[in-house]
Design an enzyme around this catalytic site. Structure first.
Site, PDB file in Angstrom:
ATOM      1  N   TYR A  54      -2.257   0.232  10.384  1.00 27.88           N
ATOM      2  CA  TYR A  54      -2.197  -0.175   8.977  1.00 27.88           C
ATOM      3  C   TYR A  54      -0.873   0.266   8.339  1.00 27.88           C
ATOM      4  O   TYR A  54      -0.179  -0.538   7.704  1.00 27.88           O
ATOM      5  CB  TYR A  54      -3.392   0.427   8.243  1.00 27.88           C
ATOM      6  CG  TYR A  54      -3.561  -0.054   6.825  1.00 27.88           C
ATOM      7  CD1 TYR A  54      -4.107  -1.309   6.565  1.00 27.88           C
ATOM      8  CD2 TYR A  54      -3.174   0.736   5.748  1.00 27.88           C
ATOM      9  CE1 TYR A  54      -4.267  -1.752   5.256  1.00 27.88           C
ATOM     10  CE2 TYR A  54      -3.339   0.303   4.444  1.00 27.88           C
ATOM     11  CZ  TYR A  54      -3.884  -0.949   4.202  1.00 27.88           C
ATOM     12  OH  TYR A  54      -4.034  -1.385   2.908  1.00 27.88           O
ATOM     13  N   SER A  79       0.858  -1.185   0.000  1.00 28.45           N
ATOM     14  CA  SER A  79       0.000   0.000   0.000  1.00 28.45           C
ATOM     15  C   SER A  79       0.892   1.232   0.000  1.00 28.45           C
ATOM     16  O   SER A  79       2.024   1.178   0.510  1.00 28.45           O
ATOM     17  CB  SER A  79      -0.855  -0.002   1.264  1.00 28.45           C
ATOM     18  OG  SER A  79      -1.535   1.227   1.385  1.00 28.45           O
TER      19      SER A  79
HETATM   20  O1  NJP Z   1     -10.036  -5.826   1.017  1.00 28.10           O
HETATM   21  P1  NJP Z   1     -11.303  -6.660   1.414  1.00 28.10           P
HETATM   22  P2  NJP Z   1      -9.187  -5.654  -0.338  1.00 28.10           P
HETATM   23  N1  NJP Z   1      -6.822 -14.640   7.315  1.00 28.10           N
HETATM   24  O2  NJP Z   1     -11.643  -6.163   2.760  1.00 28.10           O
HETATM   25  C1  NJP Z   1      -9.174 -11.544   4.025  1.00 28.10           C
HETATM   26  C2  NJP Z   1      -4.614  -4.127   0.227  1.00 28.10           C
HETATM   27  N2  NJP Z   1      -4.945  -2.788  -0.244  1.00 28.10           N
HETATM   28  O3  NJP Z   1      -9.512  -6.661  -1.347  1.00 28.10           O
HETATM   29  O4  NJP Z   1     -10.921 -13.983   6.067  1.00 28.10           O
HETATM   30  C3  NJP Z   1      -7.135 -14.828   6.039  1.00 28.10           C
HETATM   31  O5  NJP Z   1     -12.343  -6.631   0.339  1.00 28.10           O
HETATM   32  C4  NJP Z   1     -10.673 -11.413   3.941  1.00 28.10           C
HETATM   33  O6  NJP Z   1     -11.285 -12.696   4.002  1.00 28.10           O
HETATM   34  P3  NJP Z   1     -12.021 -13.322   5.308  1.00 28.10           P
HETATM   35  C5  NJP Z   1      -5.159  -4.490   1.587  1.00 28.10           C
HETATM   36  O7  NJP Z   1      -4.396  -3.962   2.635  1.00 28.10           O
HETATM   37  C6  NJP Z   1      -6.214  -2.449  -0.559  1.00 28.10           C
HETATM   38  O8  NJP Z   1      -9.247  -4.220  -0.684  1.00 28.10           O
HETATM   39  O9  NJP Z   1     -12.960 -14.287   4.690  1.00 28.10           O
HETATM   40  N3  NJP Z   1      -7.744 -13.908   5.284  1.00 28.10           N
HETATM   41  C7  NJP Z   1     -10.855 -10.861   2.542  1.00 28.10           C
HETATM   42  O10 NJP Z   1     -10.872 -11.896   1.583  1.00 28.10           O
HETATM   43  C8  NJP Z   1      -5.110  -5.999   1.526  1.00 28.10           C
HETATM   44  O11 NJP Z   1      -3.815  -6.463   1.876  1.00 28.10           O
HETATM   45  C9  NJP Z   1      -6.484  -1.164  -0.995  1.00 28.10           C
HETATM   46  O12 NJP Z   1     -12.656 -12.178   6.018  1.00 28.10           O
HETATM   47  C10 NJP Z   1      -8.067 -12.737   5.870  1.00 28.10           C
HETATM   48  C11 NJP Z   1      -9.597 -10.033   2.342  1.00 28.10           C
HETATM   49  O13 NJP Z   1      -8.661 -10.410   3.354  1.00 28.10           O
HETATM   50  C12 NJP Z   1      -5.378  -6.304   0.056  1.00 28.10           C
HETATM   51  O14 NJP Z   1      -5.186  -5.080  -0.641  1.00 28.10           O
HETATM   52  C13 NJP Z   1      -5.463  -0.232  -1.116  1.00 28.10           C
HETATM   53  C14 NJP Z   1      -7.779 -12.470   7.210  1.00 28.10           C
HETATM   54  C15 NJP Z   1      -9.873  -8.550   2.481  1.00 28.10           C
HETATM   55  O15 NJP Z   1     -10.751  -8.171   1.494  1.00 28.10           O
HETATM   56  C16 NJP Z   1      -6.785  -6.813  -0.226  1.00 28.10           C
HETATM   57  O16 NJP Z   1      -7.727  -5.894   0.270  1.00 28.10           O
HETATM   58  C17 NJP Z   1      -4.176  -0.609  -0.800  1.00 28.10           C
HETATM   59  C18 NJP Z   1      -7.129 -13.484   7.952  1.00 28.10           C
HETATM   60  N4  NJP Z   1      -6.822 -13.324   9.231  1.00 28.10           N
HETATM   61  C19 NJP Z   1      -3.917  -1.891  -0.367  1.00 28.10           C
HETATM   62  N5  NJP Z   1      -8.227 -11.222   7.508  1.00 28.10           N
HETATM   63  C20 NJP Z   1      -7.858  -0.723  -1.349  1.00 28.10           C
HETATM   64  N6  NJP Z   1      -8.870  -1.578  -1.300  1.00 28.10           N
HETATM   65  O17 NJP Z   1      -8.038   0.456  -1.704  1.00 28.10           O
HETATM   66  C21 NJP Z   1      -8.773 -10.733   6.391  1.00 28.10           C
HETATM   67  O18 NJP Z   1      -3.191   0.301  -0.951  1.00 28.10           O
HETATM   68  N7  NJP Z   1      -8.689 -11.636   5.393  1.00 28.10           N
END
Ligand code: NJP
Length: 240
Positions: A147, A134
């Protein structure tokens, strides 16, 4: 085509889009997240495998890699995408357990992925790890101390891991996606803090664009970006 890829955080957002794109490209896709129902439904649709995993738990991540290697004979690509930002709070208002949980997922989760995947990739003679980073890794935003610092630590892991395995055919590459239209942006907007949270939905990058960027880095294009963060920008040229 024919490569085996694990994508963490594949239940929605960037991870889901990446799983779908990789499957279209002919990869063996293993979807990992905590929401077993969601990853199973996506896996059934795209012909992948769903393995419920909490990336904060090293034993679970090690089992994810073992099961993938057993099923497909090896591991070529790991996308460390799982991440969270909630709850957004200024330091004095933050809850220590919730703050630490973000470090457990965004930082230690990346270490867990590297630790489990690198031996399998060494066995294979090489591989690519993409760590979803990010702009926050090098920036500072109000309420985002958990974060920003976890992403900064993960960027350090990208650099260290790429250096350690440079001669072993393993590439470790960061990708900063800009602001992407996912659940995470809804949480950021709801916090009401920082100009980045005021953006209109249409200003965000579609998740499937990020998926294509990840696929690009997994090919020869990634060679020039190893050990660094490759930066996508919003369609207005703004970084995250
Ligand atoms: O987020 P979201 P994004 N173990 O909330 C999973 C980075 N990023 O797609 O476990 C395993 O829709 C959760 O699954 P669940 C950001 O920091 C984004 O935007 O089922 N999985 C879900 O599939 C991140 O690293 C933006 O709840 C875990 C996913 O993570 C990546 O992009 C900007 C978990 C989150 O889906 C994907 O984010 C940027 C665990 N303990 C960087 N905890 C942006 N969106 O603008 C959560 O610079 N998950």
């Amino acid at each position: 085509t024919g490569k085996t890829a694990i994508i963490t955080g594949a239940s929605r957002g960037i991870g889901e889009a990446t799983a779908r794109h990789f499957a279209e490209q002919g990869a063996n896709v293993v979807l990992a997240a905590r929401s077993e129902g969601a990853i199973t439904a996506i896996a059934d649709e795209i012909g992948g495998t769903a393995i419920a995993t909490d990336v904060a738990d090293y034993a679970a991540v090690a089992a994810l890699v073992d099961r993938t290697v057993q099923a497909h004979g090896g591991l070529d690509i790991l996308v460390n995408n799982a991440g969270l930002i909630d709850p957004i709070a200024r330091l004095a208002d933050s809850d220590p357990a919730e703050w630490a949980r973000v470090a457990d997922v965004n930082y230690k989760g990346v270490y867990h992925g590297l630790r489990a995947a690198i031996p399998a990739m060494l066995e294979r003679g090489g591989g690519t790890v993409i760590n979803i980073s990010s702009g926050a890794a090098t920036g500072a935003l109000e309420g985002w101390s958990h974060y920003c610092s976890s992403k900064a630590a993960a960027l350090s892991l990208t650099r260290c891991a790429d250096k350690e395995y440079r001669d072993d055919g393993i590439r470790v590459i960061g990708l900063s996606p800009g602001t992407v239209a996912t659940e995470m942006q809804r949480e950021i907007k709801a916090s009401g803090l920082n100009p980045v949270s005021q953006l209109e939905w249409e200003a965000h990058i579609p998740p499937d664009w990020v998926a294509k960027g990840i696929a690009y880095l997994c090919g020869p294009g990634g060679d020039a970006h190893r050990g660094t963060d490759f930066s996508l920008k919003t369609n207005e040229g703004r970084e995250a």
